[in-house]
Design an enzyme around this catalytic site. Structure first.
Site, mmCIF file in Angstrom:
data_model
loop_
_atom_site.group_PDB
_atom_site.id
_atom_site.type_symbol
_atom_site.label_atom_id
_atom_site.label_comp_id
_atom_site.label_asym_id
_atom_site.label_seq_id
_atom_site.Cartn_x
_atom_site.Cartn_y
_atom_site.Cartn_z
ATOM 1 N N GLY A 118 0.502 -1.268 0.182
ATOM 2 C CA GLY A 118 0.033 -0.352 -0.132
ATOM 3 C C GLY A 118 1.253 1.351 0.283
ATOM 4 N N ASP A 119 0.320 1.719 0.854
ATOM 5 C CA ASP A 119 1.437 3.256 1.208
ATOM 6 C C ASP A 119 1.926 3.531 2.550
ATOM 7 O OD1 ASP A 119 -0.525 3.343 3.175
ATOM 8 O OD2 ASP A 119 -1.112 5.339 2.808
ATOM 9 N N GLU A 120 2.405 2.330 2.682
ATOM 10 C CA GLU A 120 3.816 2.171 3.710
ATOM 11 C C GLU A 120 4.625 1.754 3.151
ATOM 12 O OE1 GLU A 120 2.140 -1.279 5.854
ATOM 13 O OE2 GLU A 120 0.216 0.269 7.219
#
Length: 281
Positions: free
Chosen positions: A199-201
């Site tokens: 994801g956005d991690e």
């Protein structure tokens, strides 16, 4: 496939020396047993060794060398042909056979390397993936236990990324992830590691980096990410949690979870910040 791993661990000189020694040994056996016993198949071993270790060009050179040694052993053993062209033809056929093996092996080797790279790299951003990051983190933990080499691991989460995906679409979101990755890379050393965990991690590993230096690096990284997004009028920032490791924890997962928890503390306190701690705390 253990023999392939052993071959790849050999140095260049050792690999060439082993390959040439095998050609010489097989050629000698070919000579001593006479031309009635075929040894052509055994020459495949040094050809395969050198092609796998060095690539297509060196494999072709090995193929030519093996064909030449076979021709020498065949004629030196007293094989008489009815026409002078026949032994040359046979040598060319053997060279073609070894060359084909070289082409097939080098193609296989390239394919395996590509698969290995893809298995370790996030296809969207080019950062390493979670599996590869955990491997590197394990290596750093081993270095810490042996040499007391302090390091820092950071967990990054993009703020307001979902709103970008929802309002501007996933294509823009994907570009944001690529831009953020590039921004992170520009502020890291060659020995540092950036990973996209999903994801956005993201996660960052800073070897041989104490808390003071890590804070300087991560603050620069945080500000650079915000500046890069502001250029495109995007509300994206990043929240960072970081752990400086001074003693070995039970597992890499423990460190990542600690950094993750610190990151969520930043999220709850207003986002776009950095929170740091040490292990053991």
């Amino acid at each position: 496939m253990k023999w392939l791993e052993l071959v790849e661990k050999l140095g260049h000189l050792h690999s060439w020396g082993l390959g040439v020694a095998l050609v010489a040994l097989i050629g000698l056996c070919d000579l001593l047993t006479g031309y009635e016993l075929a040894f052509s198949l055994f020459y495949v071993v040094p050809v395969a060794l050198l092609a796998w270790r060095f690539g297509r060009l060196q494999g072709m050179l090995a193929a030519a060398l093996c064909a030449a040694v076979w021709l020498w052993a065949d004629l030196a053993a007293g094989h008489v042909y009815s026409h002078a062209f026949y032994p040359v033809w046979n040598a060319l056929i053997r060279f073609s056979y070894y060359a084909l093996i070289t082409l097939l092996l080098t193609a296989l080797h390239s394919a395996l390397l590509r698969e290995k790279m893809l298995a370790r790299v996030d296809s969207l951003t080019g950062a390493v993936n979670a599996y590869s990051f955990e491997e590197r983190l394990r290596e750093e933990l081993e270095r810490l236990s042996r040499y007391q080499s302090v390091f820092t691991v950071a967990f990054l989460d993009l703020d307001n990324f979902k709103s970008v995906n929802d309002s501007l679409g996933h294509a823009t979101g994907d570009q944001v992830l690529r831009d953020v990755t590039e921004s992170i890379r520009r502020h890291l050393r060659r020995t540092d590691v950036v990973a996209r965990l999903g994801g956005d991690e993201f996660a960052v590993l800073l070897p041989q980096t104490d808390a003071e230096l890590a804070r300087t690096v991560l603050e620069k990284l945080r500000r650079a990410t915000r500046a890069a997004m502001q250029k495109h009028n995007l509300p994206v920032t990043c929240s960072i949690g970081a752990i400086t490791c001074e003693e070995s924890p039970p597992s890499p997962t423990v460190l990542i979870n600690l950094a993750d928890n610190l990151m969520y503390t930043v999220k709850r306190s207003g986002k776009d910040g950095l929170r740091m701690a040490s292990f053991p705390g």
